[in-house]
Design a protein around this motif. Structure first.
Motif, PDB file in Angstrom:
ATOM      1  N   ALA A   1       0.823  -1.207   0.000  1.00  0.00           N
ATOM      2  CA  ALA A   1       0.000   0.000   0.000  1.00  0.00           C
ATOM      3  C   ALA A   1       0.858   1.258   0.000  1.00  0.00           C
ATOM      4  N   ARG A   2       1.949   1.257   0.774  1.00  0.00           N
ATOM      5  CA  ARG A   2       2.831   2.424   0.836  1.00  0.00           C
ATOM      6  C   ARG A   2       3.496   2.666  -0.522  1.00  0.00           C
TER       7      ARG A   2
ATOM      8  N   PRO B   1       1.619   2.734 -12.376  1.00  0.00           N
ATOM      9  CA  PRO B   1       1.094   3.945 -11.716  1.00  0.00           C
ATOM     10  C   PRO B   1      -0.421   3.878 -11.576  1.00  0.00           C
ATOM     11  N   PHE B   2      -0.919   4.405 -10.472  1.00  0.00           N
ATOM     12  CA  PHE B   2      -2.353   4.472 -10.234  1.00  0.00           C
ATOM     13  C   PHE B   2      -2.780   5.925 -10.091  1.00  0.00           C
ATOM     14  N   PRO B   3      -4.044   6.231 -10.366  1.00  0.00           N
ATOM     15  CA  PRO B   3      -4.543   7.600 -10.203  1.00  0.00           C
ATOM     16  C   PRO B   3      -4.402   8.077  -8.759  1.00  0.00           C
ATOM     17  N   LEU B   4      -4.380   9.400  -8.590  1.00  0.00           N
ATOM     18  CA  LEU B   4      -4.167   9.987  -7.273  1.00  0.00           C
ATOM     19  C   LEU B   4      -5.195   9.511  -6.258  1.00  0.00           C
TER      20      LEU B   4
ATOM     21  N   CYS C   1      -6.592   6.672  -5.984  1.00  0.00           N
ATOM     22  CA  CYS C   1      -6.172   5.348  -5.508  1.00  0.00           C
ATOM     23  C   CYS C   1      -5.027   5.478  -4.519  1.00  0.00           C
ATOM     24  N   ARG C   2      -4.112   6.382  -4.803  1.00  0.00           N
ATOM     25  CA  ARG C   2      -2.933   6.534  -3.955  1.00  0.00           C
ATOM     26  C   ARG C   2      -3.298   7.124  -2.599  1.00  0.00           C
ATOM     27  N   VAL C   3      -4.265   8.039  -2.572  1.00  0.00           N
ATOM     28  CA  VAL C   3      -4.744   8.580  -1.292  1.00  0.00           C
ATOM     29  C   VAL C   3      -5.380   7.465  -0.473  1.00  0.00           C
ATOM     30  N   ASP C   4      -6.226   6.667  -1.098  1.00  0.00           N
ATOM     31  CA  ASP C   4      -6.851   5.550  -0.395  1.00  0.00           C
ATOM     32  C   ASP C   4      -5.805   4.564   0.100  1.00  0.00           C
TER      33      ASP C   4
END
Length: 315
Positions: A83-84, A94-97, A99-102
């Protein structure tokens, strides 16, 4: 990869994550169990019930310690790492922002779960006076993930990690749910599991969505290579060898005769859960693979044909 098919749960996390809403739980000094009998077959064996039932609480407390140790390894060494990496945009895909916040909320949750688990271990040691035995340094996923990655080229290692973690997060939800509903267990322990379940249900959806995003964008060649890893992953992930080894270690610490110890060891060695389509966790795993779209791929169906019911062996 775009986020049009992704639903963020950041607002749900702000309102309902247990780290933000739950006070510290305290272990009760009552007559209820600290660990469910049904999860430790050693204490239900004929030899144990006849010759050493007085060791029941010792075995259950040590089993609880192992459970906590497994949680800490799973949350901090495996899920947290994945996750980190996604949150910091270090993942190969790469994932959308959103997704990265979650993903960062998952990091916070998992570290909090590990903290609460360690707190309960400390409370249990103080209440019972029973010190933990040497606990395993790895869990089944510690072996299953690298075994699956070894079958793929380096550019797919992160994808295999993502799918492996997603499988584990979807199966642990089932495991925790059963634990939280056992009325024989102390209320604080059941409450701990219920709190954990609230977060893990959200995590399971998160990982399912990420795998769906990845799988939609993956090339047919990459999908087929990953499909070949899935049976190997399941063979390592669903084994009960580590639990058997722990139970044999427990038997060595019981103050019983050599004959009783040998009989207990034989009964533990005979316990097995064949990794077939009837394994109790495979329903959850196949459900995840279906909902994420992975099981809609012909090569996956072919690779997993031995684990699927007759009705599910075609696409």
């Amino acid at each position: 990869m775009n986020a049009t098919d992704y639903r963020s749960f950041a607002e749900d996390w702000e309102r309902r994550a247990t780290i933000r809403t739950r006070p510290r739980r305290l272990l009760e000094n009552d007559d209820r169990l600290i660990y469910p009998l049904c999860r430790q077959p050693l204490v239900l064996s004929a030899t144990f019930l006849e010759h050493c039932p007085q060791w029941r609480d010792f075995v259950l407390v040590q089993s609880f310690y192992k459970f906590i140790n497994d949680v800490v390894i799973f949350e901090t060494e495996i899920v947290d790492k994945t996750a980190r990496s996604i949150a910091k945009n270090h993942f190969s895909q790469p994932f959308p922002l959103a997704c990265r916040v979650d993903a960062m909320t998952v990091v916070v949750d998992e570290d909090y779960h590990a903290l609460v688990a360690m707190d309960f271990l400390q409370q249990t040691v103080e209440m019972t006076g029973i010190q933990p035995l040497d606990l395993p340094g790895q869990i089944e996923l510690s072996h299953a993930l690298p075994a699956a990655q070894a079958l793929t080229p380096p550019h797919l290692h992160d994808a295999v990690e993502l799918i492996s973690v997603a499988i584990a997060e979807n199966t642990i939800t089932h495991d925790v749910a059963a634990f939280s509903k056992d009325d024989s267990v102390k209320p604080s322990i059941r409450g701990l599991m219920a709190d954990h379940l609230l977060d893990e249900g959200r995590h399971a959806q998160f990982w399912t969505q990420l795998v769906r995003l990845y799988w939609q964008a993956a090339s047919p060649e990459d999908r087929d290579q990953i499909a070949e890893t899935l049976p190997i992953f399941l063979q390592h992930y669903l084994t009960n060898d580590l639990q058997k080894g722990f139970n044999l270690q427990l038997i060595e610490h019981l103050d019983v005769s050599a004959d009783i110890r040998r009989a207990l060891s034989d009964e533990v060695a005979a316990l097995d859960f064949p990794i077939t389509r009837h394994h109790p966790l495979l329903g959850n795993i196949m459900g995840f693979l279906h909902h994420s779209g992975v099981l809609h791929t012909p090569s996956v169906v072919l690779a997993l044909r031995d684990y699927l019911p007759e009705s599910g062996r075609s696409v």
